[in-house]
Write an enzyme that holds these catalytic residues in place. Structure first.
Site, short mmCIF file in Angstrom:
data_model
loop_
_atom_site.label_atom_id
_atom_site.label_comp_id
_atom_site.label_asym_id
_atom_site.label_seq_id
_atom_site.Cartn_x
_atom_site.Cartn_y
_atom_site.Cartn_z
N PHE A 107 0.82 -1.21 0.00
CA PHE A 107 0.00 0.00 0.00
C PHE A 107 0.85 1.26 0.00
O PHE A 107 1.80 1.38 0.77
CB PHE A 107 -0.87 0.07 1.26
CG PHE A 107 -1.99 -0.92 1.33
CD1 PHE A 107 -3.19 -0.70 0.68
CD2 PHE A 107 -1.85 -2.08 2.10
CE1 PHE A 107 -4.23 -1.61 0.76
CE2 PHE A 107 -2.89 -3.00 2.20
CZ PHE A 107 -4.08 -2.76 1.53
N ASP A 108 0.49 2.21 -0.84
CA ASP A 108 0.92 3.59 -0.64
C ASP A 108 0.20 4.07 0.62
O ASP A 108 -0.81 3.49 1.04
CB ASP A 108 0.53 4.43 -1.86
CG ASP A 108 0.81 5.90 -1.64
OD1 ASP A 108 1.96 6.25 -1.32
OD2 ASP A 108 -0.14 6.69 -1.78
N LEU A 109 0.69 5.14 1.23
CA LEU A 109 0.06 5.62 2.47
C LEU A 109 -0.82 6.85 2.22
O LEU A 109 -2.04 6.77 2.27
CB LEU A 109 1.14 5.93 3.51
CG LEU A 109 0.63 6.34 4.89
CD1 LEU A 109 -0.18 5.22 5.54
CD2 LEU A 109 1.79 6.75 5.79
N ASP A 110 -0.19 7.99 1.92
CA ASP A 110 -0.95 9.23 1.74
C ASP A 110 -1.90 9.15 0.57
O ASP A 110 -1.50 8.80 -0.54
CB ASP A 110 0.02 10.40 1.48
CG ASP A 110 0.73 10.84 2.73
OD1 ASP A 110 0.57 10.19 3.77
OD2 ASP A 110 1.46 11.85 2.67
#
Length: 215
Positions: A8-11
């Protein structure tokens, strides 16, 4: 399709930092270039590392600008950051089902942990690849490849989930499946134009796409 690993990317993907990022950019830009930038101008800066954005504006003051951004960002973090709908439940389901999970982000590790702890997502992730951990940021494959190595996972068994074209391209370049999120700040059409394997209208859509059933 047999996927056992989710990156997953976060932001903008797991946690809604859009307002925090936009306000931090506006604070910084108004300090150095008063009244020259509008909120919509900032959208193109979301995704790449801060250095890449600010060095194009002022090579001499790039580090000063990054410090200004980060000071504002940290001081307003907890008041402006929330998780997107269905994120906690989906990540918990993946964790309970023994999927290999990692965060792959262009943020520094200290800010990553702030966001994960605030949203109680930190309990699900043992592997985090932050900007400090790589030589080349997304869309280069290195961050995704590093996460796969740390998870002892193969690219054909993994999916990279993100809200930005950098995420989709990094996954494709590393040989994983890719999932774009429709709540991208740049819009659904932007993320769709990079042809991810699936577009998630909400995070819970990931579960049936992986072949599971929502609890």
């Amino acid at each position: 399709m047999s996927i056992n690993t989710v990156l997953f990317d976060l932001d903008g993907t797991l946690i809604d930092t859009n307002e925090l990022i936009i306000s931090s950019f506006m604070h910084t830009l108004n300090h150095y270039y008063p009244e020259q930038y509008k909120r919509e101008d900032v959208l193109s800066f979301m995704g790449p590392p801060l250095y890449d954005t600010f060095v194009q504006m002022d090579k001499e003051r790039v580090h000063e600008m990054i410090d200004t951004y980060r000071t504002h960002n940290l001081s307003h973090h907890d008041e402006l950051v929330t998780e997107f709908a269905g994120v906690f439940e989906t990540v918990k389901w993946l964790h309970d089902q023994k999927y290999k999970l990692a965060i792959v982000t262009t943020k520094q590790i200290n800010t990553v942990m702030l966001g994960l702890k605030l949203t109680k997502l930190d309990q699900f992730f043992d592997v985090i690849v932050a900007i400090d951990d790589v030589q080349h940021a997304k869309p280069h494959p290195e961050p995704v490849e590093k996460a796969l190595v740390l998870l002892n996972a193969q690219p054909e068994e993994a999916v990279m989930v993100g809200d930005n074209h950098h995420d989709i391209l990094s996954g494709k370049n590393a040989g994983t499946k890719t999932a774009g999120v429709a709540w991208s700040a740049k819009g659904r059409e932007h993320i769709a134009s990079y042809e991810p394997d699936v577009i998630l209208e909400e995070m819970k859509d990931l579960i049936p796409w992986l072949g599971g059933k929502e609890q």
